[in-house]
Design a protein around this motif. Structure first.
Motif, PDB file in Angstrom:
ATOM      1  N   LYS A 143      -4.027   7.872   3.618  1.00 39.34           N
ATOM      2  CA  LYS A 143      -2.864   7.026   3.333  1.00 39.34           C
ATOM      3  C   LYS A 143      -2.437   7.166   1.873  1.00 39.34           C
ATOM      4  CE  LYS A 143       0.031   4.097   5.173  1.00 39.34           C
ATOM      5  NZ  LYS A 143       0.896   4.514   6.295  1.00 39.34           N
ATOM      6  N   VAL A 144      -3.412   7.300   0.979  1.00 39.55           N
ATOM      7  CA  VAL A 144      -3.089   7.485  -0.438  1.00 39.55           C
ATOM      8  C   VAL A 144      -2.420   8.850  -0.644  1.00 39.55           C
ATOM      9  CG1 VAL A 144      -4.092   7.821  -2.736  1.00 39.55           C
ATOM     10  CG2 VAL A 144      -4.841   5.916  -1.317  1.00 39.55           C
ATOM     11  N   GLU A 180      -0.653  10.400   1.492  1.00 42.69           N
ATOM     12  CA  GLU A 180       0.702  10.230   2.048  1.00 42.69           C
ATOM     13  C   GLU A 180       1.608   9.552   1.017  1.00 42.69           C
ATOM     14  OE1 GLU A 180       2.557   7.189   5.266  1.00 42.69           O
ATOM     15  OE2 GLU A 180       0.819   8.327   5.981  1.00 42.69           O
ATOM     16  N   GLY A 181       1.086   8.499   0.350  1.00 45.64           N
ATOM     17  CA  GLY A 181       1.850   7.817  -0.691  1.00 45.64           C
ATOM     18  C   GLY A 181       2.129   8.712  -1.873  1.00 45.64           C
ATOM     19  N   LYS A 188       5.011  10.921  -1.196  1.00 46.80           N
ATOM     20  CA  LYS A 188       6.289  10.184  -1.239  1.00 46.80           C
ATOM     21  C   LYS A 188       6.667   9.751  -2.650  1.00 46.80           C
ATOM     22  CE  LYS A 188       5.914   8.315   3.460  1.00 46.80           C
ATOM     23  NZ  LYS A 188       5.756   7.081   4.284  1.00 46.80           N
ATOM     24  N   LEU A 195       4.940   7.634  -4.495  1.00 49.86           N
ATOM     25  CA  LEU A 195       4.544   6.252  -4.752  1.00 49.86           C
ATOM     26  C   LEU A 195       3.403   6.191  -5.769  1.00 49.86           C
ATOM     27  CD1 LEU A 195       4.554   4.945  -1.058  1.00 49.86           C
ATOM     28  CD2 LEU A 195       6.366   4.685  -2.773  1.00 49.86           C
ATOM     29  N   THR A 199      -9.125   2.108  -2.085  1.00 47.52           N
ATOM     30  CA  THR A 199      -8.728   3.096  -1.082  1.00 47.52           C
ATOM     31  C   THR A 199      -9.238   2.696   0.299  1.00 47.52           C
ATOM     32  OG1 THR A 199      -9.316   4.634  -2.861  1.00 47.52           O
ATOM     33  CG2 THR A 199      -8.504   5.583  -0.813  1.00 47.52           C
ATOM     34  N   ILE A 214      -7.203  -0.044   1.791  1.00 46.55           N
ATOM     35  CA  ILE A 214      -5.936   0.473   2.316  1.00 46.55           C
ATOM     36  C   ILE A 214      -6.167   1.106   3.686  1.00 46.55           C
ATOM     37  CG2 ILE A 214      -4.158   2.247   1.985  1.00 46.55           C
ATOM     38  CD1 ILE A 214      -4.430   1.705  -1.067  1.00 46.55           C
ATOM     39  N   GLU A 223      -4.633  -0.022   7.334  1.00 48.31           N
ATOM     40  CA  GLU A 223      -3.935   0.916   8.216  1.00 48.31           C
ATOM     41  C   GLU A 223      -4.479   0.815   9.643  1.00 48.31           C
ATOM     42  OE1 GLU A 223      -1.824   4.711   9.270  1.00 48.31           O
ATOM     43  OE2 GLU A 223      -1.451   2.953   8.037  1.00 48.31           O
ATOM     44  N   LEU A 279       0.114  -2.695  -3.540  1.00 47.28           N
ATOM     45  CA  LEU A 279      -0.019  -1.354  -2.965  1.00 47.28           C
ATOM     46  C   LEU A 279       0.347  -1.334  -1.478  1.00 47.28           C
ATOM     47  CD1 LEU A 279      -3.322  -0.124  -4.663  1.00 47.28           C
ATOM     48  CD2 LEU A 279      -0.954   0.312  -5.345  1.00 47.28           C
ATOM     49  N   ARG A 317       4.042  -1.464  -1.138  1.00 55.08           N
ATOM     50  CA  ARG A 317       4.630  -0.149  -1.438  1.00 55.08           C
ATOM     51  C   ARG A 317       4.497   0.809  -0.259  1.00 55.08           C
ATOM     52  NH1 ARG A 317       2.985   2.073  -7.451  1.00 55.08           N
ATOM     53  NH2 ARG A 317       3.764   0.316  -8.661  1.00 55.08           N
ATOM     54  N   LEU A 318       3.358   0.718   0.421  1.00 48.98           N
ATOM     55  CA  LEU A 318       3.081   1.636   1.526  1.00 48.98           C
ATOM     56  C   LEU A 318       3.760   1.221   2.833  1.00 48.98           C
ATOM     57  CD1 LEU A 318      -0.676   2.285   0.753  1.00 48.98           C
ATOM     58  CD2 LEU A 318       1.142   4.011   0.720  1.00 48.98           C
TER      59      LEU A 318
END
Length: 606
Positions: A298-299, A301-302, A305, A307, A341, A344, A348, A377, A380-381
């Motif tokens: 996921k991080v 992926e951010g 993008k 982020l 992390t 997060i 998810e 965070l 943002r995601l």
């Protein structure tokens, strides 16, 4: 219908009739009349003066007269400055008691299929040691909060995230390999979590001995003390072996993974025993060994993008300076994850599993900053609840020095604490003669209920945000603001009702408002019963089990004062006796329901 709703609706009609203007119901502010004044409910007229265009006393007088003439629930009124004190008619109170009596969960709201879904995370243990006193407070708060949110009409999912990976797990595993000689929970007679905790302590003991030897060696070679200690801690053979084991675990080495699964299985069985004894549980358990890779993905992926940002050394960071914070590390330069992390990744997985509307984390106040960052965070995601996540932050709990210390002498073991509370409840009950004429099995069950009730109530009655000192002796007291005092009152009422039934007294489903006329004390009790719904609602808004505990204590005190002043079984007037029996039955019901929101059982007899 609640009396407040009847009065508010009548007041709206009266204002329209008197002043020719519609007003929203929220402008009609009703509150409980102060004890020094005559009345049950007070209408605050100050917000209405711009409509009446008259003085406060004159406005209150006009509205009071209109209500007395047009609303059967109002028997009389008096005006004190800008406050209209209303005396409610006895028949209205009897009608309210009938409504309370008709609803087994009066004051609580049942969830529907369309209700918001609230997920609550609590417990969060490590698999290298048993649960301790801090976990006890966490679990009790989490479970109670789940019951309170459910009583406010939410669908609730209770969840746990288990920290089952990392260097601390490898320490226990390595110690068991070195000194365990194949010991198991069965061969040792120990709960699995205690057994593994013992090996974690054994690792630490041997590791400290190695460090001490190395420090002596390095300082003898002329190295500065501080540098020698740091080097010794990094280079001690045991810690190096533990790190090698961790690398093998992360690489999927089957031998290491097999041992990890076996030892964690012992721990989970031990945890389950403790959870069962505490009376808590979960709808879904997540494991960090499953979530940490999800968080890493996921991080990444951010990062793609825009982020997050990657630094020159390859580490990944979130820049939070725009939010008034600093930069937060999300992935180390070697690509490994940090706790943020993992959280997060867990978020998810949960979001994929459930359509969460609100997420509540029950975690100690030392993690306040962590959850402030996590909220930003997750938002943002793209997690819809990220910005509004709730960190239910609570303070530390300690015991008086020297009491009920664990076998390591450093933390208070949850199992030891539970066993001692039950044992102490039994001793206290026997000393007070409350175990006369009951079987051994009943004694065991009552001791369990009272001991755990004392523990839970003493912890939950305190504002969760505050640090607290748990005193076992104070908690098991049959007088004062304690669990046993409330439990004993419930048992006393149930005894009264059993005697009434044996004597052939009837408890009607509905009382006749014309013949059942409550006196002032009975009105106060009915009014207190009616406040349960407001207490539940406020506890849900404030995330406050202590609000429910305080309500249960106030209701119990109110009943005991009433019972001191008025007879129930010996009341000669049949209508009064019926009223008091129905009133007592609903006090017992509300105590039971309120204590259930705290995860506390109440006995039928004591």
């Amino acid at each position: 219908m609640k009396i407040e709703s009847v009065i508010a609706g009548a007041a709206v009609s009266g204002i329209k009739a008197l002043y020719g203007q519609d007003v929203p119901a929220k402008m009609v502010q009703l509150q409980k009349t102060k004890r020094e004044f005559e009345g049950n409910l007070t209408l605050v007229v100050f917000p209405l003066l711009r409509i009446s265009k008259k003085k406060p006393e004159e406005t209150a007088e006009e509205i009071g007269r209109w209500l007395a003439d047009n609303c059967t629930a109002v028997a009389s009124y008096n005006v004190v400055k800008g406050f209209l004190n209303l005396v409610i008619a006895p028949a209205a109170w009897t009608g309210l008691l009938n409504d309370i009596n008709a609803d087994p969960h009066y004051g609580e709201t049942a969830a529907t299929a369309g209700s918001p879904l609230v997920m609550i995370e609590y417990s969060s243990p490590n698999t290298n040691k048993p649960l301790h006193l801090g976990h006890v407070r966490n679990n009790l708060l989490g479970w109670s909060l789940a019951q309170i949110m459910q009583a406010n009409g939410n669908r609730v999912v209770k969840t746990n995230i288990v920290n089952d990976r990392g260097i601390h797990i490898c320490k226990s595993m390595l110690a068991w390999l070195k000194w365990g000689n194949g010991e198991t929970p069965e061969t040792s007679g120990k709960k699995g979590d205690h057994l593994i905790g013992d090996y974690y302590v054994a690792f630490d003991k041997h590791y400290r001995e190695e460090v001490k030897e190395l420090v002596a060696k390095y300082t003898a070679e002329g190295m500065a003390a501080e540098e020698a200690e740091k080097k010794a801690k990094d280079e001690a053979p045991l810690i190096r072996e533990a790190h090698e084991m961790l690398v093998k675990w992360e690489q999927g080495d089957e031998e290491v993974r097999s041992l990890w699964r076996k030892m964690n299985g012992w721990v989970y069985a031990g945890f389950d025993e403790t959870y069962k004894a505490l009376g808590v549980g979960f709808d879904k358990i997540y494991y960090e060994s499953d979530t940490y890779l999800k968080g890493k993905a996921k991080v990444e992926e951010g990062l793609a993008k825009g982020l997050f940002e990657r630094h020159a050394d390859g580490s990944v960071w979130a820049d939070l300076t725009a939010e008034g914070l600093d930069q937060k590390l999300l992935l180390r330069s070697d690509g490994t994850s940090v706790y943020m992390t993992q959280d997060i990744g867990t978020a998810e997985m949960r979001f994929n599993d459930y359509p969460i509307d609100k997420m509540i984390y029950v975690v100690g106040n030392e993690q306040n900053y962590h959850f402030q960052v996590l909220s930003i965070l997750l938002d943002r995601l793209g997690f819809k609840w990220g910005k509004e996540l709730v960190h239910f932050s609570y303070g530390m709990v300690e015991l008086p020095n020297g009491k009920m210390k664990s076998r390591e002498g450093t933390v208070v073991d949850a199992d030891d604490l539970i066993a001692e509370m039950v044992s102490q409840a039994r001793r206290t009950s026997e000393e007070l003669g409350k175990f006369d004429d009951i079987s051994e099995a009943e004694r065991d069950e009552i001791a369990r209920i009272v001991g755990l009730g004392a523990l839970k109530y003493f912890i939950l009655k305190v504002d969760a945000r505050k640090n607290m000192l748990f005193n076992p002796e104070e908690s098991i007291d049959f007088n004062g603001n304690t669990g046993p005092f409330i439990q004993y009152t419930h048992a006393r009422i149930r005894s009264i009702l059993r005697k009434a039934e044996a004597e052939g007294a009837s408890l009607p489903e509905r009382l006749d408002p014309e013949t059942a006329q409550p006196n002032e004390k009975e009105v106060e009790l009915i009014q207190k019963l009616n406040e349960y719904g407001a207490a539940v609602e406020q506890a849900g808004k404030d995330y406050s089990p202590s609000g429910i505990a305080n309500y249960c204590y106030e209701l119990t005190k109110e009943f005991n004062q009433f019972y001191h002043d008025y007879s129930i079984l010996k009341e000669p007037d049949a209508a009064k006796k019926q009223l008091r029996l129905v009133l007592a039955r609903n006090v017992a019901k509300t105590i039971k329901n309120g204590m259930a929101l705290l995860g506390i059982e109440v006995p039928e007899r004591m």
